[in-house]
Scaffold this active site. Structure first.
Site, PDB file in Angstrom:
ATOM      1  CG  ASP A  40      -1.544   1.191   1.377  1.00  0.00           C
ATOM      2  OD1 ASP A  40      -2.001   1.996   0.363  1.00  0.00           O
ATOM      3  OD2 ASP A  40      -1.926   1.509   2.509  1.00  0.00           O
ATOM      4  CG  ASN A  86      -3.126   5.367  -0.663  1.00  0.00           C
ATOM      5  OD1 ASN A  86      -3.006   4.304  -0.322  1.00  0.00           O
ATOM      6  ND2 ASN A  86      -4.045   5.740  -1.717  1.00  0.00           N
ATOM      7  CG  ASP A  89      -6.085   2.941   0.564  1.00  0.00           C
ATOM      8  OD1 ASP A  89      -5.088   2.430   0.486  1.00  0.00           O
ATOM      9  OD2 ASP A  89      -6.771   3.356  -0.680  1.00  0.00           O
ATOM     10  CG  ASP A 122      -1.437   1.716  -3.681  1.00  0.00           C
ATOM     11  OD1 ASP A 122      -0.230   1.500  -4.043  1.00  0.00           O
ATOM     12  OD2 ASP A 122      -1.880   2.125  -2.753  1.00  0.00           O
ATOM     13  CG  ASP A 166      -7.610 -12.459 -13.481  1.00  0.00           C
ATOM     14  OD1 ASP A 166      -8.218 -12.978 -14.389  1.00  0.00           O
ATOM     15  OD2 ASP A 166      -6.969 -12.638 -12.595  1.00  0.00           O
ATOM     16  CG  ASP A 188     -12.233 -15.536 -13.495  1.00  0.00           C
ATOM     17  OD1 ASP A 188     -11.468 -16.109 -12.742  1.00  0.00           O
ATOM     18  OD2 ASP A 188     -13.411 -15.279 -13.410  1.00  0.00           O
ATOM     19  CD  GLU A 233     -10.158 -19.817 -12.741  1.00  0.00           C
ATOM     20  OE1 GLU A 233      -9.979 -19.985 -11.416  1.00  0.00           O
ATOM     21  OE2 GLU A 233     -11.011 -19.439 -13.176  1.00  0.00           O
ATOM     22  CG  HIS A 257      -6.977 -15.305  -6.364  1.00  0.00           C
ATOM     23  ND1 HIS A 257      -6.139 -15.866  -7.622  1.00  0.00           N
ATOM     24  CD2 HIS A 257      -8.060 -14.964  -6.857  1.00  0.00           C
ATOM     25  CE1 HIS A 257      -7.058 -15.996  -8.420  1.00  0.00           C
ATOM     26  NE2 HIS A 257      -8.269 -15.741  -8.057  1.00  0.00           N
ATOM     27  CG  ASP A 258      -9.675 -18.694  -6.794  1.00  0.00           C
ATOM     28  OD1 ASP A 258      -9.957 -17.330  -5.976  1.00  0.00           O
ATOM     29  OD2 ASP A 258      -9.839 -18.870  -7.760  1.00  0.00           O
TER      30      ASP A 258
HETATM   31  O1  TEU Z   1     -12.267 -18.683  -9.825  1.00  0.00           O
HETATM   32  C1  TEU Z   1     -13.228 -19.816 -10.519  1.00  0.00           C
HETATM   33  C2  TEU Z   1     -13.510 -20.838  -9.624  1.00  0.00           C
HETATM   34  O2  TEU Z   1     -13.396 -21.898 -10.077  1.00  0.00           O
HETATM   35  C3  TEU Z   1     -13.781 -20.474  -8.119  1.00  0.00           C
HETATM   36  O3  TEU Z   1     -14.894 -19.960  -7.882  1.00  0.00           O
HETATM   37  C4  TEU Z   1     -13.420 -21.537  -7.271  1.00  0.00           C
HETATM   38  O4  TEU Z   1     -14.573 -22.465  -7.442  1.00  0.00           O
HETATM   39  C5  TEU Z   1     -13.223 -20.935  -5.618  1.00  0.00           C
HETATM   40  O5  TEU Z   1     -12.620 -20.047  -5.647  1.00  0.00           O
HETATM   41  C6  TEU Z   1     -12.725 -22.226  -4.878  1.00  0.00           C
HETATM   42  O6  TEU Z   1     -12.899 -21.606  -3.487  1.00  0.00           O
HETATM   43  C7  TEU Z   1     -12.243 -17.481 -10.480  1.00  0.00           C
HETATM   44  C8  TEU Z   1     -11.391 -16.526  -9.744  1.00  0.00           C
HETATM   45  O7  TEU Z   1      -9.943 -17.045  -9.703  1.00  0.00           O
HETATM   46  C9  TEU Z   1     -11.955 -16.364  -8.493  1.00  0.00           C
HETATM   47  O8  TEU Z   1     -11.261 -15.564  -7.663  1.00  0.00           O
HETATM   48  C10 TEU Z   1     -13.403 -15.632  -8.714  1.00  0.00           C
HETATM   49  O9  TEU Z   1     -13.978 -15.393  -7.560  1.00  0.00           O
HETATM   50  C11 TEU Z   1     -14.094 -16.308  -9.728  1.00  0.00           C
HETATM   51  O10 TEU Z   1     -13.678 -16.946 -10.569  1.00  0.00           O
HETATM   52  C12 TEU Z   1     -15.465 -15.616 -10.268  1.00  0.00           C
HETATM   53  O11 TEU Z   1     -14.739 -14.674 -11.080  1.00  0.00           O
HETATM   54 CA    CA Z   2      -3.580   2.231  -1.161  1.00  0.00          CA
END
Ligand code: TEU
Ligand code: CA
Length: 596
Positions: free
Chosen positions: A57, A59, A61, A65, A134, A236, A291, A366-367
């Site tokens: 970050d 700034n 907040d 960013d 993305d 995605d 994906e 991130h998932d």
């Molecule tokens: O993820 C698709 C997906 O398969 C996820 O919904 C997955 O089932 C879930 O994260 C499992 O915990 C993509 C992105 O990577 C995700 O961050 C988004 O939330 C989703 O699509 C919707 O755009």
């Molecule tokens: Ca920020």
């Protein structure tokens, strides 16, 4: 006695010298490289994924960013990675942290401006780093202008940009929504007395790809970003874009597997070919990765066989579902993950790309929860060792590694106790769903400590100052308290840290194309503790040994280890010569040998 000790010391020193001498240096002759067919920069790259909200970050907040990322590009460069993939940075109300886009050509206000973006891209290219964005085009945000128009009247020119089901036809056939409190992907909208489709949250309506105008608008937007100079897209849930717009009942053959059903839409590959023709083929030096949600192994080549002219790579979910009870909502299987199953998944996926196409490999994003918590061991005793072991796996497979930021430090799951700590729409909606339907909330929260997506989204740990140096303000998501010991500043100083090991092994992969292109062969297949394989390229042979357990373990192999040369080992002491001969590994040990 004294002499023996002396001899031992010499042996040890010689072994250390071998390790030191094998450290990064471009020793492999480039002549050999010319015999590798279909070389591509993206096959040789290591992709580093940054979740912009949580990186740095600038700034105060509390939200990461673009300026924050710019300020840390030297750090990223120092890792040795080649590509940065950024999660969505476009205008968004952030119901799903940017996966709900309200304007594809604007930068999210919290992340900065288009000028910041231009600087970022410039500064990256200046450092020889490529940028992958993305592409979220299965759905938009309900705040997108297209959807506002679309929902305003049945005759609006944008009506067919989305999927509408007029209510006078009765209720549409069930579709499952991943992030809906009722798990219902049809949302009634009284303005026009119709239901709209949303595979994800109700604020993420699905675009109607059957409409050529939608496809043209998306392709135009893609060209806009390519013309700015970006190097590729991560797409995605791209297998979900095509739908049977008569919306029949889900055929029985899918057995309730919605992801697989959604991934098999009619015309999908026509759309991807059209995208290739109208966009991707015009930017030939770029990369694409789908994906591959819901895509089964038998279908993967349809996306990435170069002769089909669709996409470059796809990442699959087979590995990610290991250890979860099938058919449940990410419920942990008390039996855990069997290493044999793990090996089978990755070996199977390697084999389909034996002759064409190219794979990807990842253990976190991130998932997903943090790599070390899910696949290794995050206890103080084994955290660093098992992190390094897993990184060794990622960097020695025949696939492009997609490496999640923070895993290079060995960051762990935060394991929140209270639902109040969570920010993720997935966890919050599923909690509400269970609450409404009388589900077991305690069990759910226990489970989330392991599986929740927020575990992988906590702020990056830079140093020991307040909030791990991520922000001077209040971080949008709590910082993991272990930042006092797990952070960049401390690990940069320590030659034996997880971070230092990551840099070394990236360099090793770069210097040894056998680790990129070499044929992969699984060894001692049924071994429940050790993952062993060779990689072979043009006469070069490398052996990778990985112990996935907390105890000593050995593999049944029959190589002549007298001539083997140790390339890297995650213990900072050299393995015992006898142990090498019997292929005995210490807990979570990872070792790579060059075989003669
Ligand atoms: O993820 C698709 C997906 O398969 C996820 O919904 C997955 O089932 C879930 O994260 C499992 O915990 C993509 C992105 O990577 C995700 O961050 C988004 O939330 C989703 O699509 C919707 O755009
Ligand atoms: Ca920020």
């Amino acid at each position: 006695m004294k002499i023996m000790k002396y001899i031992n010391l010499i042996v040890l020193m010689a072994a250390i010298a071998t390790i030191v001498s094998c450290q990064p240096q471009n020793k492999k002759s480039t002549a050999k490289n010319t015999t590798i067919p279909n070389r591509k920069w993206w096959k040789e790259a290591v992709v580093y994924q940054i979740y912009p909200r949580s990186f740095k970050d600038s700034n105060g907040d509390g939200i990461g960013d673009l300026k924050g990322i710019i300020s840390k590009l030297d750090y990223v460069k120092s890792l040795g990675v080649n590509v940065i993939w950024l999660n969505p940075i476009f205008a968004s109300p952030n119901h799903d942290n940017g996966y709900d886009i309200s304007d594809y050509r604007e930068i999210m206000k919290q992340f900065g401006t288009m000028a910041d973006f231009d600087t970022l891209l410039n500064e990256m290219h200046h450092r020889g780093l490529k940028l992958v964005l993305d592409l979220v085009v299965n759905h938009t945000s309900s705040d997108h202008e297209w959807f506002k128009q679309s929902r305003s009247s049945r005759t609006n020119p944008y009506r067919d940009f989305y999927h509408w089901w007029p209510a006078e036809r009765g209720k549409p056939a069930k579709r499952f929504s991943f992030f809906d409190v009722n798990n219902n992907a049809w949302r009634y909208d009284s303005t026009t007395n119709a239901y709209y489709l949303h595979y994800f949250a109700r604020s993420q309506p699905d675009l109607n790809w059957e409409n050529p105008k939608v496809r043209q608008a998306i392709f135009k937007m893609m060209r806009f970003w390519f013309n700015k100079g970006i190097d590729g897209f991560r797409m995605d849930v791209i297998p979900f874009i095509a739908k049977d717009t008569t919306f029949p009942k889900m055929p029985a053959k899918y057995h309730g597997n919605w992801a697989h059903f959604y991934a098999n839409g009619p015309h999908l590959h026509e759309y991807l070919k059209e995208m290739n023709k109208e966009v991707l083929s015009k930017y030939p030096n770029t990369m694409t990765v789908a994906e591959g949600a819901g895509v089964t192994i038998g279908e993967a080549l349809k996306f990435v066989d170069p002769a089909r002219k669709e996409l470059n790579m796809l990442y699959n979910f087979d590995g990610m579902s290991l250890g979860y009870i099938p058919g449940t909502y990410k419920e942990l299987d008390p039996k855990g993950v069997k290493l044999v199953d793990f090996k089978n998944v990755y070996s199977r996926w390697d084999s389909i790309y034996e002759n064409k196409g190219w794979g990807t490999i990842y253990l976190g994003n991130h998932d997903q929860p943090r790599m070390v918590t899910r696949w290794g061991n995050d206890s103080p005793q084994f955290r660093a060792l098992s992190s390094k072991m897993l990184t060794t796996f990622l960097m020695t497979m025949r696939a492009t590694p997609f490496y999640y930021f923070g895993d290079e430090l060995g960051m762990t799951n935060i394991k929140f106790d209270s639902i109040k700590d969570y920010e993720d729409i997935e966890t919050l909606h599923e909690y509400q769903h269970l609450k409404n339907t009388g589900g077991n909330l305690k069990k759910f929260l226990d489970n989330q400590k392991m599986v929740a997506r927020d575990n992988g989204r906590t702020p990056f740990q830079w140093d020991t100052t307040k909030n791990a140096g991520f922000t001077t303000g209040k971080p949008w998501l709590k910082v993991n308290p272990n930042y006092k010991t797990i952070n960049v500043a401390a690990e940069e100083k320590n030659p034996n840290s997880v971070l230092s090991y990551f840099k070394k092994i990236i360099q090793l992969r770069k210097d040894n194309l056998v680790l990129v292109y070499g044929k992969y062969t699984l060894l001692d297949k049924e071994n429940p503790d050790v993952y062993a394989y060779t990689r072979v390229l043009n006469g070069e042979k490398v052996l990778v040994l990985l112990n996935f357990t907390t105890h000593k373990a050995s593999a049944k192999l029959s190589f002549d280890m007298n001539k083997a040369k140790l390339l890297i080992d995650n213990y900072n002491t050299v393995p015992d010569a006898n142990a090498v001969k019997t292929f005995t590994l210490r807990p979570y040990e990872a070792a790579i040998f060059e075989l003669k």
